[in-house]
Motif scaffolding. Structure first.
Motif, PDB file in Angstrom:
ATOM      1  N   GLY A 105       0.814  -1.215   0.000  1.00 57.14           N
ATOM      2  CA  GLY A 105       0.000   0.000   0.000  1.00 57.14           C
ATOM      3  C   GLY A 105       0.843   1.259   0.000  1.00 57.14           C
ATOM      4  N   LEU A 106       1.908   1.272   0.802  1.00 54.02           N
ATOM      5  CA  LEU A 106       2.790   2.439   0.876  1.00 54.02           C
ATOM      6  C   LEU A 106       3.417   2.741  -0.484  1.00 54.02           C
ATOM      7  CD1 LEU A 106       4.666   1.841   4.267  1.00 54.02           C
ATOM      8  CD2 LEU A 106       3.013   3.650   3.773  1.00 54.02           C
ATOM      9  N   ILE A 107       3.966   1.700  -1.114  1.00 45.64           N
ATOM     10  CA  ILE A 107       4.656   1.907  -2.391  1.00 45.64           C
ATOM     11  C   ILE A 107       3.659   2.266  -3.496  1.00 45.64           C
ATOM     12  CG2 ILE A 107       6.130   0.860  -4.133  1.00 45.64           C
ATOM     13  CD1 ILE A 107       7.284  -0.923  -1.954  1.00 45.64           C
ATOM     14  N   ALA A 108       2.556   1.528  -3.542  1.00 44.91           N
ATOM     15  CA  ALA A 108       1.574   1.769  -4.601  1.00 44.91           C
ATOM     16  C   ALA A 108       0.978   3.174  -4.514  1.00 44.91           C
ATOM     17  CB  ALA A 108       0.469   0.721  -4.534  1.00 44.91           C
ATOM     18  N   ARG A 109       0.685   3.631  -3.302  1.00 42.13           N
ATOM     19  CA  ARG A 109       0.105   4.967  -3.155  1.00 42.13           C
ATOM     20  C   ARG A 109       1.125   6.057  -3.485  1.00 42.13           C
ATOM     21  NH1 ARG A 109      -4.885   4.836  -1.159  1.00 42.13           N
ATOM     22  NH2 ARG A 109      -5.542   2.926  -0.065  1.00 42.13           N
ATOM     23  N   THR A 110       2.388   5.791  -3.203  1.00 43.78           N
ATOM     24  CA  THR A 110       3.429   6.767  -3.549  1.00 43.78           C
ATOM     25  C   THR A 110       3.564   6.889  -5.061  1.00 43.78           C
ATOM     26  OG1 THR A 110       4.672   6.322  -1.518  1.00 43.78           O
ATOM     27  CG2 THR A 110       5.867   7.356  -3.323  1.00 43.78           C
ATOM     28  N   ILE A 111       3.616   5.745  -5.746  1.00 38.95           N
ATOM     29  CA  ILE A 111       3.818   5.765  -7.192  1.00 38.95           C
ATOM     30  C   ILE A 111       2.598   6.307  -7.934  1.00 38.95           C
ATOM     31  CG2 ILE A 111       4.183   4.310  -9.232  1.00 38.95           C
ATOM     32  CD1 ILE A 111       5.910   2.502  -7.518  1.00 38.95           C
ATOM     33  N   THR A 112       1.401   5.991  -7.464  1.00 32.83           N
ATOM     34  CA  THR A 112       0.189   6.422  -8.162  1.00 32.83           C
ATOM     35  C   THR A 112      -0.365   7.727  -7.609  1.00 32.83           C
ATOM     36  OG1 THR A 112      -1.221   5.108  -6.676  1.00 32.83           O
ATOM     37  CG2 THR A 112      -0.432   4.048  -8.694  1.00 32.83           C
ATOM     38  N   GLY A 113       0.323   8.299  -6.611  1.00 32.70           N
ATOM     39  CA  GLY A 113      -0.134   9.544  -6.008  1.00 32.70           C
ATOM     40  C   GLY A 113       0.602  10.736  -6.559  1.00 32.70           C
ATOM     41  N   PRO A 114       0.827  11.767  -5.716  1.00 26.92           N
ATOM     42  CA  PRO A 114       1.506  12.992  -6.180  1.00 26.92           C
ATOM     43  C   PRO A 114       2.890  12.749  -6.750  1.00 26.92           C
ATOM     44  CG  PRO A 114       0.449  13.358  -4.052  1.00 26.92           C
ATOM     45  CD  PRO A 114       0.350  11.888  -4.336  1.00 26.92           C
ATOM     46  N   ALA A 115       3.535  11.634  -6.376  1.00 23.73           N
ATOM     47  CA  ALA A 115       4.887  11.364  -6.887  1.00 23.73           C
ATOM     48  C   ALA A 115       4.906  11.214  -8.399  1.00 23.73           C
ATOM     49  CB  ALA A 115       5.453  10.096  -6.242  1.00 23.73           C
ATOM     50  N   THR A 116       3.759  10.926  -9.013  1.00 19.18           N
ATOM     51  CA  THR A 116       3.733  10.751 -10.466  1.00 19.18           C
ATOM     52  C   THR A 116       4.056  12.052 -11.192  1.00 19.18           C
ATOM     53  OG1 THR A 116       1.332  11.159 -10.490  1.00 19.18           O
ATOM     54  CG2 THR A 116       2.068   8.869 -10.371  1.00 19.18           C
ATOM     55  N   THR A 117       3.912  13.187 -10.500  1.00 17.20           N
ATOM     56  CA  THR A 117       4.234  14.460 -11.124  1.00 17.20           C
ATOM     57  C   THR A 117       5.570  15.017 -10.636  1.00 17.20           C
ATOM     58  OG1 THR A 117       3.002  15.662  -9.407  1.00 17.20           O
ATOM     59  CG2 THR A 117       1.798  15.046 -11.406  1.00 17.20           C
ATOM     60  N   SER A 118       6.269  14.291  -9.775  1.00 24.27           N
ATOM     61  CA  SER A 118       7.556  14.753  -9.281  1.00 24.27           C
ATOM     62  C   SER A 118       8.685  14.219 -10.153  1.00 24.27           C
ATOM     63  CB  SER A 118       7.768  14.288  -7.835  1.00 24.27           C
ATOM     64  OG  SER A 118       8.135  12.919  -7.806  1.00 24.27           O
ATOM     65  N   TRP A 119       9.901  14.707  -9.891  1.00 25.19           N
ATOM     66  CA  TRP A 119      11.030  14.254 -10.684  1.00 25.19           C
ATOM     67  C   TRP A 119      11.534  12.882 -10.266  1.00 25.19           C
ATOM     68  CZ3 TRP A 119      15.035  13.267  -7.485  1.00 25.19           C
ATOM     69  CH2 TRP A 119      15.202  14.035  -6.328  1.00 25.19           C
ATOM     70  N   ALA A 120      11.182  12.410  -9.076  1.00 22.47           N
ATOM     71  CA  ALA A 120      11.741  11.158  -8.558  1.00 22.47           C
ATOM     72  C   ALA A 120      11.454   9.984  -9.483  1.00 22.47           C
ATOM     73  CB  ALA A 120      11.201  10.878  -7.160  1.00 22.47           C
ATOM     74  N   LEU A 121      10.207   9.844  -9.916  1.00 23.47           N
ATOM     75  CA  LEU A 121       9.864   8.722 -10.788  1.00 23.47           C
ATOM     76  C   LEU A 121      10.511   8.865 -12.159  1.00 23.47           C
ATOM     77  CD1 LEU A 121       6.093   7.989 -10.047  1.00 23.47           C
ATOM     78  CD2 LEU A 121       8.130   6.933  -9.079  1.00 23.47           C
ATOM     79  N   GLY A 122      10.627  10.091 -12.636  1.00 19.34           N
ATOM     80  CA  GLY A 122      11.263  10.305 -13.930  1.00 19.34           C
ATOM     81  C   GLY A 122      12.724   9.896 -13.927  1.00 19.34           C
ATOM     82  N   VAL A 123      13.418  10.261 -12.869  1.00 17.41           N
ATOM     83  CA  VAL A 123      14.834   9.900 -12.746  1.00 17.41           C
ATOM     84  C   VAL A 123      14.999   8.387 -12.629  1.00 17.41           C
ATOM     85  CG1 VAL A 123      16.858  10.046 -11.231  1.00 17.41           C
ATOM     86  CG2 VAL A 123      15.547  12.112 -11.766  1.00 17.41           C
ATOM     87  N   LEU A 124      14.200   7.762 -11.777  1.00 15.68           N
ATOM     88  CA  LEU A 124      14.304   6.314 -11.599  1.00 15.68           C
ATOM     89  C   LEU A 124      13.915   5.564 -12.867  1.00 15.68           C
ATOM     90  CD1 LEU A 124      12.842   5.945  -7.986  1.00 15.68           C
ATOM     91  CD2 LEU A 124      15.217   5.586  -8.682  1.00 15.68           C
ATOM     92  N   GLY A 125      12.881   6.041 -13.550  1.00 11.57           N
ATOM     93  CA  GLY A 125      12.463   5.383 -14.782  1.00 11.57           C
ATOM     94  C   GLY A 125      13.542   5.401 -15.845  1.00 11.57           C
ATOM     95  N   ARG A 126      14.190   6.542 -16.006  1.00  5.31           N
ATOM     96  CA  ARG A 126      15.279   6.634 -16.965  1.00  5.31           C
ATOM     97  C   ARG A 126      16.439   5.719 -16.578  1.00  5.31           C
ATOM     98  NH1 ARG A 126      15.559  10.681 -20.692  1.00  5.31           N
ATOM     99  NH2 ARG A 126      13.979  12.324 -20.648  1.00  5.31           N
ATOM    100  N   GLU A 127      16.727   5.662 -15.293  1.00  6.87           N
ATOM    101  CA  GLU A 127      17.856   4.849 -14.832  1.00  6.87           C
ATOM    102  C   GLU A 127      17.599   3.364 -15.031  1.00  6.87           C
ATOM    103  OE1 GLU A 127      21.666   4.170 -13.334  1.00  6.87           O
ATOM    104  OE2 GLU A 127      20.707   6.055 -13.959  1.00  6.87           O
TER     105      GLU A 127
END
Length: 231
Positions: A105-127
């Protein structure tokens, strides 16, 4: 002759705080630019300008753009889930199945929540798609320690050691959907799999519950096979 005592230079108030603020601003600006362009096309000058600092600041605080990228990559992973929070969950009271549900729940809500518009997911996705030399640091500092905690929870559920191959395969099945969401995030949500769009009313809760149900059903089936000796 009267000798005057030498005055010790007075430290400017707030100097340390100003340095910490500048360093944090550079990290945030770098995260945005790395997410937009990737590591190879980013420059220290551009990052410093966006942070409102001079071009020497990247070298001063991070030893260069390579060191800065490593820090950004590690910070991005921590923003998904910190090691301390994961350990607190694993070592706290309760059934390991409930701990795993909470973790998912913690991870899923982070990824599908406000983090989807932050740079964190973009950086990790590229890496993930194109690993850099900094990936080795990420594995050592963040991925392996967190993986050990997760496999211990899974091992407790199955009654096996954390390093048993069965536990490893189960952990992979649990973690893989999150990696897929990190790599694709907006494209997956809006184009390929619109049913995963967390912006829809009630969609995030449904996604979390599905991931939890699927993971525990797989573990229950694996545990049943272990009891029957058919594995």
């Amino acid at each position: 002759m009267i000798r005057m005592a030498r005055k010790t230079p007075r430290k400017l108030p707030g100097r340390r705080e100003d340095g910490a603020t500048t360093k944090a601003q550079i990290l945030e600006a770098a995260g945005e630019i790395f997410a937009e362009k990737g590591f190879d096309r980013a420059t220290g000058k551009e990052i410093a300008e966006r942070a409102g600092s001079n071009s020497a600041a990247v070298n001063y605080y991070y030893g260069g753009i390579e060191g800065l990228y490593t820090e950004v990559l590690v910070e991005a992973h921590r923003r998904l889930l910190t090691y301390d929070r994961l350990v607190a969950l694993a070592e706290g009271p309760g059934d390991p199945r409930e701990k795993l549900k909470t973790l998912i729940g913690l991870i899923a809500r982070t990824i599908t929540g406000p983090a989807t518009t932050s740079w964190a997911l973009g950086v990790l996705g590229r890496e993930i798609l194109s690993p850099s030399p900094a990936f080795a640091v990420l594995i050592k500092q963040e991925i392996l320690p967190k993986k050990l905690v997760i496999t211990r929870i899974v091992g407790q559920i199955l009654g096996l050691s954390h390093d048993d191959p069965i536990v490893t395969r189960c952990a992979l099945s649990i973690i893989s959907p999150f990696a897929m969401l990190v790599v694709g995030n907006k494209q997956i949500f809006t184009q390929v799999l619109p049913g995963l769009n967390p912006a829809e009313p009630g969609a995030q809760d449904a996604i979390v519950e599905h991931f939890q149900r699927f993971a525990l059903a797989g573990l229950n089936a694996t545990a049943a096979e272990l009891r029957s000796g058919d594995h």
